[in-house]
Enzyme design. Structure first.
Site, PDB file in Angstrom:
ATOM      1  N   LYS A 147     128.597 -31.294 -42.639  1.00  0.00           N
ATOM      2  CA  LYS A 147     127.715 -30.884 -42.307  1.00  0.00           C
ATOM      3  C   LYS A 147     127.075 -31.530 -40.675  1.00  0.00           C
ATOM      4  CE  LYS A 147     125.675 -30.049 -45.500  1.00  0.00           C
ATOM      5  NZ  LYS A 147     125.190 -29.752 -46.567  1.00  0.00           N
ATOM      6  N   ASP A 171     128.964 -26.838 -41.664  1.00  0.00           N
ATOM      7  CA  ASP A 171     127.509 -26.258 -42.519  1.00  0.00           C
ATOM      8  C   ASP A 171     126.610 -26.762 -41.341  1.00  0.00           C
ATOM      9  OD1 ASP A 171     125.983 -25.486 -43.810  1.00  0.00           O
ATOM     10  OD2 ASP A 171     126.458 -27.063 -46.240  1.00  0.00           O
ATOM     11  N   GLU A 196     129.222 -22.512 -41.966  1.00  0.00           N
ATOM     12  CA  GLU A 196     128.039 -21.489 -42.729  1.00  0.00           C
ATOM     13  C   GLU A 196     126.917 -21.783 -41.868  1.00  0.00           C
ATOM     14  OE1 GLU A 196     127.845 -23.745 -46.818  1.00  0.00           O
ATOM     15  OE2 GLU A 196     130.644 -23.556 -46.336  1.00  0.00           O
ATOM     16  N   ASP A 219     124.826 -18.918 -47.171  1.00  0.00           N
ATOM     17  CA  ASP A 219     124.504 -19.354 -47.722  1.00  0.00           C
ATOM     18  C   ASP A 219     123.351 -19.094 -48.267  1.00  0.00           C
ATOM     19  OD1 ASP A 219     124.611 -21.554 -49.926  1.00  0.00           O
ATOM     20  OD2 ASP A 219     125.395 -23.393 -48.405  1.00  0.00           O
ATOM     21  N   LYS A 243     126.113 -19.643 -54.826  1.00  0.00           N
ATOM     22  CA  LYS A 243     125.834 -20.761 -55.835  1.00  0.00           C
ATOM     23  C   LYS A 243     125.148 -20.222 -57.044  1.00  0.00           C
ATOM     24  CE  LYS A 243     125.631 -23.654 -51.886  1.00  0.00           C
ATOM     25  NZ  LYS A 243     124.574 -24.760 -51.056  1.00  0.00           N
TER      26      LYS A 243
END
Length: 333
Positions: A147, A171, A196, A219, A243
């Site tokens: 992250k 991300d 992402e 995403d 997702k």
């Protein structure tokens, strides 16, 4: 077959290490479960991926519960005999994909024999605490997703000292701006597989020369197949994170995988800090991904889980068996 009863449950466990993202810090994972009962008394569970608040998405645990309550009242005792007919029952939920995905997870189990299988292990590191580092050293994932933080370059150097080879993903959760262009260009030297969602406004990619930052993955903006195709055609997007909770369920993701591959895009299946039921289906879908999905071993995030042994690490891969929900751990909601 008919649906005769619906039950809601709440479940919450603390994270072993708090989850630090560009948007929020999480200490617990609150989760909604549903139980659908058919006219033969069989029970089928669905796990909702929405969060308690709207920090990540406008659908929350409370809003999903409200939508599913109304949906069930509209569909109680309706007859259906096939999976395709069951999916027709959720046509009204196109605008509430998290609610639809929760129901579809339960409906899928009514008509499919769930297999045992293994998948590659893709870990997510948030904050990179000492406890997380020790976990990564012990489990040696195929892919590590880090992250974004202001200390991203330092954290990458720390990860590079690990004694095993892994693919690196970043991300950013739409948190970057023009002032971060230099950092992004530095990342291009770090063999990052993809990053992402660097920008809230995807048009900022027009200000970046091709090849000067890592490949971009969708995403948060991957909300429908039509939107995804439009964006990968307009911008230099190579990877799409799919997702189920965002697209509307298992069936929507299966369709998207096949369609996007025909458009030349790489596909990754994303997770949502899930418990064992949802993690099984994320892993099942991840078998068709081009890169390792967000699939972690049992015990990675939580000490306890409602599904035992969901993702057992063995020789670098995660082994999954059909999930059995321990209803005694769930609290009526």
């Amino acid at each position: 077959m008919k649906l005769t009863a619906l039950h809601f449950y709440k479940y919450s466990e603390p994270f072993k290490s708090q989850i630090v993202t560009p948007k929020v810090t999480l200490t617990h994972r609150d989760c909604l479960f549903i139980e659908l009962i058919d006219d033969k008394g069989n029970a089928y569970f669905g796990e909702c991926n929405a969060f308690q608040t709207d920090w990540y998405d406008h659908e929350t645990i409370a809003s999903v519960k409200h939508v599913i309550e109304q949906w069930f009242e509209d569909n109680r005792n309706k007859s259906f005999e096939t999976y395709e007919a069951a999916l027709k029952l959720v046509d009204s939920l196109e605008n509430t994909p998290a609610a639809r995905a929760t129901i579809v997870m339960a409906l899928y189990q009514m008509f499919h024999v769930l297999p045992s299988f293994s998948v590659a292990y893709g870990a997510t590191a948030s904050g990179l605490s000492n406890k997380q580092l020790e976990s990564l050293k012990a489990t040696k994932p195929t892919r590590i997703k880090l992250k974004w933080t202001p200390q991203i370059m330092h954290q990458i150097r720390v990860l590079r000292e690990l004694d095993f080879h892994f693919q690196l993903v970043i991300d950013a959760n739409e948190s970057l701006d023009r002032q971060d262009f230099t950092q992004l260009q530095l990342l291009a030297r770090e063999q990052v597989l993809y990053i992402e969602e660097p920008f809230k406004d995807i048009s900022m990619l027009d200000e970046v020369a091709d090849g000067t930052i890592p490949p971009i993955a969708l995403d948060e903006k991957a909300t429908s197949l039509l939107d995804i195709i439009n964006l990968i055609e307009l911008y230099n997007v190579k990877v799409v994170v799919l997702k189920p909770f965002r697209l509307g369920g298992i069936d929507k993701v299966q369709t998207a995988i096949d369609t996007l591959k025909s458009h030349g895009a790489k596909v990754v299946i994303g997770g949502m800090y899930e418990y064992g039921l949802s993690r099984y289906f994320t892993a099942m879908l991840a078998r068709k991904g081009d890169y390792p999905g967000d699939v972690t071993p049992a015990g990675y995030y939580f000490e306890q889980d409602v599904v035992a042994h969901s993702g057992i690490l063995k020789e670098g891969r995660l082994e999954f068996r059909p999930p059995l929900v321990d209803i005694t751990q769930l609290q009526p909601y």
